[in-house]
Each structure stands twice: as structure tokens, then as C-alpha cells.
Scaffold this motif. Sequence first.
Motif, PDB file in Angstrom:
ATOM      1  N   ASP A  12       0.838  -1.195   0.000  1.00  0.00           N
ATOM      2  CA  ASP A  12       0.000   0.000   0.000  1.00  0.00           C
ATOM      3  C   ASP A  12       0.878   1.252   0.000  1.00  0.00           C
ATOM      4  O   ASP A  12       2.068   1.160  -0.242  1.00  0.00           O
ATOM      5  CB  ASP A  12      -0.927  -0.023   1.222  1.00  0.00           C
ATOM      6  N   LEU A  36      -2.658  11.316  -4.190  1.00  0.00           N
ATOM      7  CA  LEU A  36      -2.656   9.980  -4.801  1.00  0.00           C
ATOM      8  C   LEU A  36      -3.770   9.820  -5.826  1.00  0.00           C
ATOM      9  O   LEU A  36      -3.624   9.091  -6.796  1.00  0.00           O
ATOM     10  CB  LEU A  36      -2.892   8.902  -3.733  1.00  0.00           C
ATOM     11  N   ILE A  37      -4.888  10.491  -5.599  1.00  0.00           N
ATOM     12  CA  ILE A  37      -6.114  10.213  -6.335  1.00  0.00           C
ATOM     13  C   ILE A  37      -6.241  11.010  -7.623  1.00  0.00           C
ATOM     14  O   ILE A  37      -6.560  10.460  -8.675  1.00  0.00           O
ATOM     15  CB  ILE A  37      -7.339  10.509  -5.434  1.00  0.00           C
ATOM     16  N   ALA A 108      -4.858   7.549  -9.505  1.00  0.00           N
ATOM     17  CA  ALA A 108      -4.901   6.177  -9.002  1.00  0.00           C
ATOM     18  C   ALA A 108      -6.198   5.947  -8.243  1.00  0.00           C
ATOM     19  O   ALA A 108      -6.825   6.884  -7.760  1.00  0.00           O
ATOM     20  CB  ALA A 108      -3.723   5.917  -8.075  1.00  0.00           C
ATOM     21  N   GLU A 109      -6.558   4.659  -8.156  1.00  0.00           N
ATOM     22  CA  GLU A 109      -7.726   4.291  -7.362  1.00  0.00           C
ATOM     23  C   GLU A 109      -7.277   4.031  -5.930  1.00  0.00           C
ATOM     24  O   GLU A 109      -6.296   3.309  -5.698  1.00  0.00           O
ATOM     25  CB  GLU A 109      -8.391   3.039  -7.912  1.00  0.00           C
ATOM     26  N   VAL A 110      -7.971   4.621  -4.993  1.00  0.00           N
ATOM     27  CA  VAL A 110      -7.703   4.397  -3.576  1.00  0.00           C
ATOM     28  C   VAL A 110      -8.903   3.675  -2.992  1.00  0.00           C
ATOM     29  O   VAL A 110     -10.042   4.123  -3.150  1.00  0.00           O
ATOM     30  CB  VAL A 110      -7.447   5.733  -2.855  1.00  0.00           C
ATOM     31  N   LYS A 111      -8.644   2.545  -2.288  1.00  0.00           N
ATOM     32  CA  LYS A 111      -9.744   1.750  -1.733  1.00  0.00           C
ATOM     33  C   LYS A 111     -10.197   2.277  -0.381  1.00  0.00           C
ATOM     34  O   LYS A 111     -11.393   2.373  -0.127  1.00  0.00           O
ATOM     35  CB  LYS A 111      -9.314   0.287  -1.608  1.00  0.00           C
ATOM     36  N   ILE A 133      -2.591   3.890   3.325  1.00  0.00           N
ATOM     37  CA  ILE A 133      -3.679   3.951   2.367  1.00  0.00           C
ATOM     38  C   ILE A 133      -3.710   2.646   1.572  1.00  0.00           C
ATOM     39  O   ILE A 133      -2.700   2.256   0.984  1.00  0.00           O
ATOM     40  CB  ILE A 133      -3.484   5.135   1.376  1.00  0.00           C
ATOM     41  N   ASP A 134      -4.864   1.997   1.536  1.00  0.00           N
ATOM     42  CA  ASP A 134      -5.055   0.772   0.751  1.00  0.00           C
ATOM     43  C   ASP A 134      -5.344   1.171  -0.698  1.00  0.00           C
ATOM     44  O   ASP A 134      -6.352   1.811  -0.975  1.00  0.00           O
ATOM     45  CB  ASP A 134      -6.229  -0.019   1.335  1.00  0.00           C
ATOM     46  N   VAL A 135      -4.420   0.797  -1.587  1.00  0.00           N
ATOM     47  CA  VAL A 135      -4.585   1.155  -3.003  1.00  0.00           C
ATOM     48  C   VAL A 135      -4.816  -0.078  -3.849  1.00  0.00           C
ATOM     49  O   VAL A 135      -4.533  -1.175  -3.451  1.00  0.00           O
ATOM     50  CB  VAL A 135      -3.363   1.927  -3.552  1.00  0.00           C
TER      51      VAL A 135
END
Length: 135
Positions: A12, A36-37, A108-111, A133-135
Motif C-alpha cells: 500500500d 494519490l487520487i 490512481a484508485e484508492v480503496k 492507504i489501501d490502493v
Amino acid sequence: MEHYKTIDHEADVGFEIYGKTMEDLYKNAVEALFSLIVKPGKMEPEKGKRIDITDDQGLLVVFLNELLYLWDTEGFIPKDMSLKVEKGKLTGTVIGGIYNPSRDAIKAEVKAVTYHNFSIEEKYDMLKATVIIDV
């Protein structure tokens, strides 16, 4: 002074986030998360979101996940905020815009923002949070 830095994590993304006050720390955490997003283009703030959260264990994590939910459901991109943080309670307003594919670039996709290794500590009159952060 830097607002945050990326730290190594196995699968992550981790951040160390800094602030002189809790409010600064929370604002800088939002800046780190959304770095990040999305890379937002020039936008005028068009929406305000009222925030009222109570949590004794991980208020910052709950707050960041709330903003992540607003991103996932509305494409809301925070730009500025007025926050008050005290004793497990966060109140305030986050102002921002809605994602526009002709103006903004998704990175990016962040969960989710996790509780793994989450901490907030104070040292030398400075606050430091560690968030994974869980990505």
C-alpha cells in the motif's frame, strides 16, 4: 516545512503527515490523500460539505474515509477547509469542486484509509500522523 512525505510500505502507500495544530495536520492529511487520487485542474470551489464526526479511536482515519466516500460517490475534490478538532470530535466545512474529466486527471484508485500502523504523536511542538492507504 513539508506537509507530508511518502513512506515505504509493502503493498500500500504510507504517509507521514505533519502539522503544528490538529487542524493543520488534518488539512495536510487531505492534501496527502488526494495527491494519490487526482491532479485537479484550475477550479473554483463550487460546493461546501459540512463535516461533523465523533470518534475516539481514529478520528483522522474516519475523516479521510468520509472524504474518500464523497470522492467515490460524487467526484468531490476538496480544495479548502475550515475545521475544528477537539476531544474526539471534528466539525467544520470542506469546500471543493466536482471532478471534471476535461479539467482534472485521475492518478490512481484508492480503496480505503486503514487503521494499520495509524498513529498521531506530538514531538517538539509538532504533530506527526502515520497513515496507510489501501490502493
